[in-house]
Design a protein around this motif. Sequence first.
Motif, PDB file in Angstrom:
ATOM      1  N   THR A 267      26.459 -41.340 -40.495  1.00 32.32           N
ATOM      2  CA  THR A 267      25.527 -42.265 -39.847  1.00 32.32           C
ATOM      3  C   THR A 267      24.964 -41.655 -38.574  1.00 32.32           C
ATOM      4  OG1 THR A 267      26.814 -44.118 -40.726  1.00 32.32           O
ATOM      5  CG2 THR A 267      25.252 -44.609 -38.963  1.00 32.32           C
ATOM      6  N   VAL A 268      25.781 -40.918 -37.844  1.00 32.08           N
ATOM      7  CA  VAL A 268      25.313 -40.278 -36.613  1.00 32.08           C
ATOM      8  C   VAL A 268      24.248 -39.238 -36.924  1.00 32.08           C
ATOM      9  CG1 VAL A 268      26.033 -38.695 -34.783  1.00 32.08           C
ATOM     10  CG2 VAL A 268      27.355 -40.766 -35.235  1.00 32.08           C
ATOM     11  N   ARG A 269      24.412 -38.493 -38.008  1.00 34.58           N
ATOM     12  CA  ARG A 269      23.382 -37.510 -38.373  1.00 34.58           C
ATOM     13  C   ARG A 269      22.072 -38.203 -38.757  1.00 34.58           C
ATOM     14  NH1 ARG A 269      27.929 -34.916 -40.776  1.00 34.58           N
ATOM     15  NH2 ARG A 269      27.417 -35.770 -42.837  1.00 34.58           N
ATOM     16  N   VAL A 270      22.189 -39.321 -39.477  1.00 35.71           N
ATOM     17  CA  VAL A 270      20.982 -40.079 -39.787  1.00 35.71           C
ATOM     18  C   VAL A 270      20.353 -40.622 -38.506  1.00 35.71           C
ATOM     19  CG1 VAL A 270      20.094 -42.094 -41.013  1.00 35.71           C
ATOM     20  CG2 VAL A 270      21.865 -40.681 -42.073  1.00 35.71           C
ATOM     21  N   LEU A 271      21.189 -41.071 -37.567  1.00 38.37           N
ATOM     22  CA  LEU A 271      20.681 -41.577 -36.298  1.00 38.37           C
ATOM     23  C   LEU A 271      19.921 -40.496 -35.537  1.00 38.37           C
ATOM     24  CD1 LEU A 271      20.512 -43.833 -34.182  1.00 38.37           C
ATOM     25  CD2 LEU A 271      22.752 -43.099 -33.341  1.00 38.37           C
ATOM     26  N   ASP A 272      20.400 -39.269 -35.569  1.00 43.15           N
ATOM     27  CA  ASP A 272      19.683 -38.170 -34.919  1.00 43.15           C
ATOM     28  C   ASP A 272      18.282 -38.003 -35.503  1.00 43.15           C
ATOM     29  OD1 ASP A 272      21.291 -37.206 -32.870  1.00 43.15           O
ATOM     30  OD2 ASP A 272      22.507 -35.989 -34.215  1.00 43.15           O
ATOM     31  N   ASP A 273      18.182 -38.087 -36.835  1.00 48.49           N
ATOM     32  CA  ASP A 273      16.868 -37.953 -37.474  1.00 48.49           C
ATOM     33  C   ASP A 273      15.940 -39.097 -37.063  1.00 48.49           C
ATOM     34  OD1 ASP A 273      17.787 -35.674 -38.732  1.00 48.49           O
ATOM     35  OD2 ASP A 273      18.336 -36.728 -40.586  1.00 48.49           O
ATOM     36  N   VAL A 274      16.489 -40.320 -37.016  1.00 51.97           N
ATOM     37  CA  VAL A 274      15.663 -41.474 -36.652  1.00 51.97           C
ATOM     38  C   VAL A 274      15.215 -41.369 -35.195  1.00 51.97           C
ATOM     39  CG1 VAL A 274      15.662 -43.978 -36.384  1.00 51.97           C
ATOM     40  CG2 VAL A 274      16.722 -42.943 -38.394  1.00 51.97           C
ATOM     41  N   VAL A 275      16.115 -40.921 -34.303  1.00 48.03           N
ATOM     42  CA  VAL A 275      15.743 -40.753 -32.901  1.00 48.03           C
ATOM     43  C   VAL A 275      14.636 -39.710 -32.763  1.00 48.03           C
ATOM     44  CG1 VAL A 275      16.579 -39.930 -30.651  1.00 48.03           C
ATOM     45  CG2 VAL A 275      17.959 -41.534 -31.982  1.00 48.03           C
ATOM     46  N   ALA A 276      14.734 -38.615 -33.525  1.00 42.08           N
ATOM     47  CA  ALA A 276      13.699 -37.581 -33.458  1.00 42.08           C
ATOM     48  C   ALA A 276      12.345 -38.136 -33.889  1.00 42.08           C
ATOM     49  CB  ALA A 276      14.099 -36.401 -34.338  1.00 42.08           C
ATOM     50  N   ARG A 277      12.335 -38.937 -34.949  1.00 38.22           N
ATOM     51  CA  ARG A 277      11.065 -39.523 -35.388  1.00 38.22           C
ATOM     52  C   ARG A 277      10.544 -40.540 -34.376  1.00 38.22           C
ATOM     53  NH1 ARG A 277      13.779 -39.711 -40.451  1.00 38.22           N
ATOM     54  NH2 ARG A 277      14.049 -41.970 -40.242  1.00 38.22           N
ATOM     55  N   SER A 278      11.462 -41.273 -33.743  1.00 35.05           N
ATOM     56  CA  SER A 278      11.040 -42.274 -32.752  1.00 35.05           C
ATOM     57  C   SER A 278      10.467 -41.605 -31.509  1.00 35.05           C
ATOM     58  CB  SER A 278      12.229 -43.173 -32.364  1.00 35.05           C
ATOM     59  OG  SER A 278      12.679 -43.923 -33.473  1.00 35.05           O
ATOM     60  N   ILE A 279      10.988 -40.430 -31.155  1.00 33.90           N
ATOM     61  CA  ILE A 279      10.413 -39.694 -30.027  1.00 33.90           C
ATOM     62  C   ILE A 279       9.018 -39.206 -30.358  1.00 33.90           C
ATOM     63  CG2 ILE A 279      10.667 -37.633 -28.606  1.00 33.90           C
ATOM     64  CD1 ILE A 279      13.683 -37.933 -28.849  1.00 33.90           C
ATOM     65  N   ALA A 280       8.844 -38.721 -31.589  1.00 37.38           N
ATOM     66  CA  ALA A 280       7.533 -38.224 -31.991  1.00 37.38           C
ATOM     67  C   ALA A 280       6.525 -39.351 -32.135  1.00 37.38           C
ATOM     68  CB  ALA A 280       7.657 -37.471 -33.316  1.00 37.38           C
ATOM     69  N   SER A 281       6.990 -40.508 -32.588  1.00 37.05           N
ATOM     70  CA  SER A 281       6.098 -41.657 -32.774  1.00 37.05           C
ATOM     71  C   SER A 281       6.860 -42.914 -32.371  1.00 37.05           C
ATOM     72  CB  SER A 281       5.654 -41.752 -34.241  1.00 37.05           C
ATOM     73  OG  SER A 281       4.801 -42.872 -34.429  1.00 37.05           O
ATOM     74  N   PRO A 282       6.816 -43.273 -31.073  1.00 38.23           N
ATOM     75  CA  PRO A 282       7.600 -44.420 -30.593  1.00 38.23           C
ATOM     76  C   PRO A 282       7.231 -45.703 -31.327  1.00 38.23           C
ATOM     77  CG  PRO A 282       6.732 -43.149 -28.753  1.00 38.23           C
ATOM     78  CD  PRO A 282       6.075 -42.628 -29.993  1.00 38.23           C
ATOM     79  N   PRO A 283       8.217 -46.532 -31.654  1.00 30.63           N
ATOM     80  CA  PRO A 283       7.927 -47.790 -32.363  1.00 30.63           C
ATOM     81  C   PRO A 283       7.152 -48.748 -31.464  1.00 30.63           C
ATOM     82  CG  PRO A 283      10.239 -47.702 -31.694  1.00 30.63           C
ATOM     83  CD  PRO A 283       9.661 -46.356 -31.407  1.00 30.63           C
ATOM     84  N   ASN A 284       6.299 -49.521 -32.081  1.00 31.06           N
ATOM     85  CA  ASN A 284       5.500 -50.510 -31.361  1.00 31.06           C
ATOM     86  C   ASN A 284       6.270 -51.830 -31.349  1.00 31.06           C
ATOM     87  OD1 ASN A 284       3.479 -51.906 -30.100  1.00 31.06           O
ATOM     88  ND2 ASN A 284       2.145 -52.029 -31.916  1.00 31.06           N
TER      89      ASN A 284
END
Length: 285
Positions: A267-284
Amino acid sequence: MHYAVGAPLPPPHGQASPGAAMNWTPHPGQHTPPASPPAPAAPPPPAQQPASGQGGHGPVPQQAPPLPHGTDITGHVQLPPGAPVPLPSPPTDTTAPDAAHAAVAVLLIGPAGAGKTSVARHWADTRRVPTAHISLDDVREWVRSGFADPQAGWNDHSEAQYRLARRTCGFAARNFLANGISCILDDAVFPDRPVIGLGGWKRHVGPGLLPIVLLPGLEIVLERNARRSGNRRLSDEEVARIHGRMAGWYGSGLPIIDNSQHDVATTVRVLDDVVARSIASPPNW
């Protein structure tokens, strides 16, 4: 006062007679040794000679000005003030950002039994940059006497303590980020209750907070809740009710991780991927 064993201590130098200041008398029949003569005073240090060409008046050494006594210093280390966390800046290149090194503030949302605390703690433990874990439940339980347990009923008292804990967590997160320390917070934020919704977190932390939902299946949540103890363990009915309300996050635009089949490390590895995508495109949000 008389002592049966041993002779009394001699008075300090400079007293007129033994026992004059402490009102005691020597034991009869014993001789009091005379006081030792005072040691000669040390000679004064030699006067510093003025340097040649300066006459009799040398330069007076300058003293360092005293440090200002502000409210944000520890010793002599100036601490930066905590400000609202801004939106993360998207990377200039096309490669995915490295979430393992980025300084971020993450809010992990989920029902009781979703594994928020375990995942958040493991994520903070294994990052390559300084990272703090801030659990709202832990901060709420700082109140010992007079703790308003939400399980006993949600009322003005429990809501006031929740708001205070959330504001405290936000203050801590802002100051961690201001000093170069990332943080991950966890809370059971409901999508349909503004009182304990995302608005308060955005107000206390800042628009740069990255909310991520952790939402496994109901069977997994019930199983994990059964392994809990104390006031952290809820009834099955309450867990099912909370889990159903958390389903409102689907369609909200926030990233959702279903960790039903994942252990904590995965789950932590998946969280890293989600954080990376959120940095690139912050959620509205």
